[in-house]
Design a protein around this motif. Structure first.
Motif, PDB file in Angstrom:
ATOM      1  N   TYR B  18      54.837  17.248  27.658  1.00 47.37           N
ATOM      2  CA  TYR B  18      56.092  16.857  27.013  1.00 47.37           C
ATOM      3  C   TYR B  18      57.059  18.015  27.239  1.00 47.37           C
ATOM      4  O   TYR B  18      56.961  19.036  26.557  1.00 47.37           O
ATOM      5  N   TYR B  21      55.716  21.643  27.269  1.00 50.39           N
ATOM      6  CA  TYR B  21      54.444  21.739  26.541  1.00 50.39           C
ATOM      7  C   TYR B  21      53.392  20.827  27.171  1.00 50.39           C
ATOM      8  O   TYR B  21      53.524  19.604  27.153  1.00 50.39           O
ATOM      9  N   SER B  42      39.697  14.020  17.872  1.00 52.96           N
ATOM     10  CA  SER B  42      40.340  14.312  16.585  1.00 52.96           C
ATOM     11  C   SER B  42      41.855  14.354  16.758  1.00 52.96           C
ATOM     12  O   SER B  42      42.381  14.167  17.858  1.00 52.96           O
ATOM     13  N   ASN B  43      42.557  14.627  15.658  1.00 56.45           N
ATOM     14  CA  ASN B  43      44.014  14.761  15.691  1.00 56.45           C
ATOM     15  C   ASN B  43      44.439  15.813  16.702  1.00 56.45           C
ATOM     16  O   ASN B  43      43.891  16.912  16.726  1.00 56.45           O
ATOM     17  N   GLY B  44      45.426  15.480  17.516  1.00 59.15           N
ATOM     18  CA  GLY B  44      45.932  16.471  18.459  1.00 59.15           C
ATOM     19  C   GLY B  44      45.105  16.600  19.714  1.00 59.15           C
ATOM     20  O   GLY B  44      45.351  17.479  20.530  1.00 59.15           O
ATOM     21  N   ALA B  45      44.114  15.726  19.898  1.00 56.43           N
ATOM     22  CA  ALA B  45      43.247  15.836  21.074  1.00 56.43           C
ATOM     23  C   ALA B  45      43.950  15.355  22.342  1.00 56.43           C
ATOM     24  O   ALA B  45      43.578  15.733  23.449  1.00 56.43           O
ATOM     25  N   GLY B  46      44.967  14.514  22.188  1.00 53.19           N
ATOM     26  CA  GLY B  46      45.700  13.999  23.361  1.00 53.19           C
ATOM     27  C   GLY B  46      45.420  12.538  23.660  1.00 53.19           C
ATOM     28  O   GLY B  46      45.741  12.061  24.745  1.00 53.19           O
ATOM     29  N   LYS B  47      44.846  11.828  22.696  1.00 54.13           N
ATOM     30  CA  LYS B  47      44.477  10.422  22.935  1.00 54.13           C
ATOM     31  C   LYS B  47      45.707   9.558  23.230  1.00 54.13           C
ATOM     32  O   LYS B  47      45.736   8.803  24.202  1.00 54.13           O
ATOM     33  N   SER B  48      46.702   9.688  22.375  1.00 55.99           N
ATOM     34  CA  SER B  48      47.895   8.868  22.578  1.00 55.99           C
ATOM     35  C   SER B  48      48.608   9.248  23.867  1.00 55.99           C
ATOM     36  O   SER B  48      49.207   8.400  24.524  1.00 55.99           O
ATOM     37  N   THR B  49      48.528  10.518  24.230  1.00 61.41           N
ATOM     38  CA  THR B  49      49.162  10.943  25.487  1.00 61.41           C
ATOM     39  C   THR B  49      48.470  10.277  26.675  1.00 61.41           C
ATOM     40  O   THR B  49      49.131   9.871  27.636  1.00 61.41           O
ATOM     41  N   ARG B  52      49.727   6.783  26.786  1.00 56.45           N
ATOM     42  CA  ARG B  52      51.112   6.737  27.281  1.00 56.45           C
ATOM     43  C   ARG B  52      51.193   7.043  28.772  1.00 56.45           C
ATOM     44  O   ARG B  52      52.051   6.521  29.471  1.00 56.45           O
ATOM     45  N   VAL B  58      54.675   8.241  29.808  1.00 56.87           N
ATOM     46  CA  VAL B  58      54.741   9.673  30.114  1.00 56.87           C
ATOM     47  C   VAL B  58      54.267   9.831  31.554  1.00 56.87           C
ATOM     48  O   VAL B  58      53.262   9.244  31.943  1.00 56.87           O
ATOM     49  N   GLU B  90      50.853   2.811  18.983  1.00 58.23           N
ATOM     50  CA  GLU B  90      50.528   3.338  17.648  1.00 58.23           C
ATOM     51  C   GLU B  90      51.672   3.038  16.681  1.00 58.23           C
ATOM     52  O   GLU B  90      52.842   3.132  17.046  1.00 58.23           O
ATOM     53  N   THR B 272      41.803  30.369  19.217  1.00 54.62           N
ATOM     54  CA  THR B 272      41.487  29.821  20.532  1.00 54.62           C
ATOM     55  C   THR B 272      40.102  30.285  20.971  1.00 54.62           C
ATOM     56  O   THR B 272      39.303  29.501  21.468  1.00 54.62           O
TER      57      THR B 272
END
Lengths: 662, 277
Positions: B18, B21, B42-49, B52, B58, B90, B272
């Motif tokens: 994005y 980023y 989990s949340n923020g893993a990139g599933k929706s990306t 898309r 995207v 979503e 990290t």
């Protein structure tokens, strides 16, 4: 009695239809593209100018000129607007869409004046002749232009309602305006659909410009701007949604205008002051009373999170070493500037740079309200005028020192801003911008044009005895010192606010009003406060400006300047104080430099900034801000050891900004 | 036509971002023709990306995406949709300012002919009677569950080759989730391949043929559904450890009176490392 009534009302119908064509075109663009097209009057002006030039200078037949100007040029102009500008703006970025439209409104006529330097008078009729009476009602003659207005309005309205309600492309347009991405998932070429909408609405703009230009003696962009304001009021009455309601409202506004003109005594306050403000009062009334207008732009794109987050400001993303270097450079430039102004700079340039300081102060009010508060106000020039005229009136009637009066003027400007904030508490984005525009127009016609309050068209001369100090001595530097200190003080105040709790609260408001309310922030209080602060700063800027110009001229504070100022500050960077200061100096320096060029290029200052602001679509942080960040990144390549720090920053910003989408 | 190995979609070494980023790193997996793949993480893993990127919303910055043998990596979303990829996004995935019938018409006019429109609308109303009763109602005024059903009705009547369903159960009552999953079963029965992006792991694994697990933008597992549960549990445990480390670092830094900026830098570094361990 009825004869008198109809005698007044009937001539208003064709005028109402004129407003209706433009208003319906506006609503169509808004409904089909999600863009409130401020450039509409510029497009109408462009088409009528080209049409008339082709007939009067190139001696083409009118039908051929119409095809070139309305059927070919206008849609191509609309297509260019869409492809090059609006298609690059995220659907939910109302500010970017508005500023881009305003840039075109400001820049296009100025550019056309360079291409068509001649004046064009008595624009020709396209269908029916304006000088021929074709019909009479109650002994009222109806000429060709009036018949054209009515016929075209009826035909166009029918065609547009049919297009939007009963065709597949109309349905696609309505879907695309809500979410271009979602409609694409259904296999619709959203870009193509929106481009068609732009071409149709631009054709309407061109056609309306050509059809109604015979009503004006000369082709001037201001005439179309005035029509646009009437149309705006009508479109607001239709909630920017309903084409039939918009058209009916436009016709009623036309009739109402003529009825008031007919019945009101010509010497009374209502005739001289309220009647010219009629469309603005209608617009403001609609914005206040119609619930549909409170939720303009509220239908968020469900896929808006696909848009990348805004980049951090250049200052926030630079390395500590560079931060120090930049600060040292700024202090050096500041020192050199002050010493130069006090020693060797020629007087004519000192005067220009002094004016730049005054504009910088005024533009800092835009940094406050738009950059920090996230509210788009188109009335900052008006608030500056309020400050200036208050000080002038206090000096004129009470003999009060102009500088003390200036402080009172700033307070009065702040109070006007508070009234505006309270009136528009429920409005956001486009609604707020239109309310501030209505206020600016209202002040132009009702206050700034008043002989007693603002000295009429010549304004009020600033007398030396009002100032107390020798501020305007051409051989001295006192004005520079005072203005410099004032700008320094305002800059310090803004930086102080930004770094403190209020700055963080405003940042939260700008990010999400719902979220901010959820953590207990009083939205009303904060909004009123930022309006008041911004109004006071604008008032101070106005006072500095009139002292420098030696006259408080209403023309310097009219609504058009309010639009131009926004465009300038957005170009140079609305979120930083240096953006406003660079805008202030850039504005006057470019004007001065263009003074050396042939007269036809005089208005190119606006074009420079307008085209700069057009980059707002791609770089919402401002083109200068973008270039600064890019320069810093280039310099960073020479500091490889510090790169790690930069990546950490970016990662931290990414985490804080919730880059992850799911 | 599907490729000889029987995959309707192949995602190979895909990166996506994005703006500046980056969100996906070297993502590869396949979706069998007619099969059901669960994309979990989990949340923020990139599933929706991922969803898309394969639907064209995207653009991938690296790698290749092939659908039905066609390279769709740089194609716009509408062209990919016309090849036979449908998507249920979503959250609110309907046009709120259009009526229920206009929402359906918009889709059916793209995927079917004008003559078939009335028949397709009736089919949709038969499958979801709640929508038939609200055909003139603005879609934005429907409940969350009804909006989900409207999204599914669009794909159920004219089944696509691949349906990408993103977080279908998000915010819905259990009874509505049941209806949504019944809808998915019907779509699958019509021969449509499904990529289901979900956080409700148990539910989605039951109807899936295989699972793809994402973590911080990378695929950490692709294989049978019965093994995916263990991978998820291991990921969650690591996240919990990293969270504890981060909290400890913050406490230490605050107690030591360290500059907050350094706390963030150190936190990012250590957190990290914690995850990589």
């Amino acid at each position: 009695m009825f004869e008198t009534f109809f005698g007044f009302a009937i001539p208003g119908i064709p005028f109402g239809c004129t407003y209706a064509v433009i208003a319906v075109g506006l609503v169509l663009t808004y409904q089909a593209t999600g863009v409130f097209n401020f450039a509409f009057p510029a497009q109408a002006y462009a088409a009528s100018l080209v049409f008339t030039a082709l007939i009067q200078s190139a001696h083409l037949p009118s039908w051929l000129a119409f095809i070139i100007a309305a059927v070919i040029m206008s849609p191509l102009l609309g297509l260019a607007f869409d492809r090059l500008l609006f298609s690059k703006i995220p659907n939910t970025n109302t500010t970017a869409k508005l500023v881009t439209g305003i840039s075109l409104l400001v820049g296009l006529p100025s550019l056309l004046l360079v291409a068509f330097p001649s004046n064009y008078y008595n624009p020709p009729s396209l269908i029916w002749d304006i000088n021929t009476v074709y019909l009479t009602f109650w002994e009222i003659p109806i000429n060709g232009a009036q018949i054209s207005s009515v016929v075209v309005t009826v035909l166009m309205l029918g065609a547009l309602v049919g297009l939007l309600r009963f065709t597949n492309i109309g349905l696609q347009m309505r879907g695309a305006v809500e979410s271009r991405r979602l409609v694409q998932l259904d296999g619709v070429n959203a870009g193509g659909v929106v481009a068609v909408a732009w071409m149709v609405s631009s054709f309407l703009a061109g056609m309306s410009g050509i059809l109604f230009s015979p009503n004006f003696g000369e082709i001037q962009s201001q005439n179309y701007a005035l029509l646009f304001v009437f149309a705006l009021a009508a479109a607001a009455c239709g909630s920017f949604r309903s084409l039939p309601k918009t058209a009916i409202a436009a016709v009623l506004i036309g009739i109402g205008q003529f009825l008031f003109q007919g019945y009101l005594p010509t010497t009374g306050f209502l005739f001289t002051t309220v009647l010219p403000s009629f469309p603005f009062l209608v617009l403001a009334g609609a914005l206040l009373l119609m619930p549909g207008l409170r939720n303009l732009d509220s239908s968020a794109d469900p896929l808006s999170s696909v848009d990348p987050p805004l980049p951090p400001t250049a200052a926030a993303s630079r390395l500590p070493q560079m931060d120090r270097m930049i600060k040292i450079a700024w202090y050096t430039v500041l020192g050199v500037f002050v010493v130069s102004m006090l020693t060797w700079i020629p007087k004519d340039w000192e005067s220009v740079l002094n004016q730049g300081l005054a504009f910088s102060a005024l533009f800092l009010s835009i940094t406050l309200i738009t950059g920090m508060g996230g509210q788009l106000s188109l009335a900052q020039a008006t608030l500056a005028g309020v400050g200036a005229f208050t000080a002038a009136q206090l000096a004129l009637h009470l003999g009060l020192n102009f500088l003390i009066g200036g402080l009172i003027g700033a307070v009065v400007a702040a109070m006007v801003a508070v009234v505006l904030a309270v009136l528009s508490l429920r409005l956001r984005g486009l609604g707020l911008a239109l309310m501030t525009l209505a206020a600016a127009l209202l002040f132009d016609t009702a206050i700034f044009s008043n002989q007693t309050l603002a000295g009429g068209s010549g304004g009020l001369n600033i007398q030396a005895k009002w100032l107390g100090l020798d501020l305007n001595n051409p051989n001295g530097h006192l004005y520079f010192i005072v203005a410099f200190l004032v700008v320094l003080l305002i800059t310090g105040m803004i930086l102080f606010i930004r770094k403190g709790t209020t700055g963080r609260v405003l940042g939260a408001l700008k990010g999400s009003e719902t979220g901010a309310a959820g953590i207990g922030i009083n939205l009303t209080k904060e909004r009123i406060m930022i309006f008041a602060l911004s109004g006071a700063v604008a008032g101070i800027g106005g006072v500095l400006l009139v002292i420098q110009e030696n006259v408080a001229n209403p023309q310097s504070f009219n609504y058009a300047f309010g639009l131009i100022f926004i465009v300038i500050v957005v170009t140079t960077g609305v979120s930083t104080v240096e953006g406003a200061i660079q805008g202030g100096f850039g504005f006057v320096v470019i004007q001065k430099l263009l003074g050396y060029a042939p007269a036809r290029f005089a208005d190119l200052t606006f074009v420079f900034f307008a085209f700069g602001a057009l980059t707002y679509a791609a770089h919402p942080e401002g083109i200068l801000e973008f270039q600064k960040r890019r320069s810093y990144q280039r310099i960073e390549r020479f500091f490889p050891s510090a790169m790690k720090k930069s990546e950490e920053n970016e990662l931290a910003i990414g985490i804080a900004g919730g880059v992850s989408d799911d | 036509m599907s490729d000889p190995m029987g995959n309707i979609m192949e995602v190979e070494h895909v990166d996506a971002a994005y703006g500046p980023y980056r969100a996906l790193f070297d993502v590869s997996f396949t979706i069998p023709a007619g099969g059901v793949v669960a994309l979990i993480g989990s949340n923020g893993a990139g599933k929706s990306t991922v969803a898309r990127t394969i639907t064209g919303l995207v653009q991938a910055t690296a790698g290749t995406i092939r659908f039905d043998g066609v390279d769709v990596t740089q194609k716009p979303a509408w062209q990919i949709a016309r090849l036979g990829v449908a998507s249920v996004v979503e959250g609110r995935g309907v046009f709120s300012q259009l009526t229920v019938e206009e929402n359906l018409t918009l889709t059916f006019r793209q995927r079917g002919t004008r003559k078939e429109l009335s028949r397709n609308l009736e089919k949709a109303y038969e499958s979801f009677p709640a929508l038939g009763e609200r055909r003139t109602q603005m879609a934005g005024t429907l409940s969350g569950g009804q909006q989900r059903l409207l999204s599914l009705a669009k794909v159920l009547v004219i089944p696509p080759k691949l349906l990408v369903a993103d977080e279908l159960s998000l915010g819905l009552a259990p009874v509505v989730i049941d209806m949504v999953y019944q809808g998915l079963e019907k779509i699958r029965a019509a021969g449509t391949a499904l990529l289901i992006v979900e956080q409700q792991v148990d539910r989605v694994l039951k109807i899936s043929d295989k699972a793809v697990v994402l973590d911080r933008g990378s695929v950490t597992f692709e294989g049978p559904t019965n093994e995916a549960g263990n991978v998820i549990e291991s990921l969650l445990a690591r996240r919990e450890r990293a969270g504890s480390t981060a909290a400890k670092l913050v406490d230490e830094a605050v107690n030591d009176g360290v500059d907050p900026e350094h706390v963030v830098s150190k936190l990012v570094d250590e957190a990290t490392k914690g995850l990589d361990a």
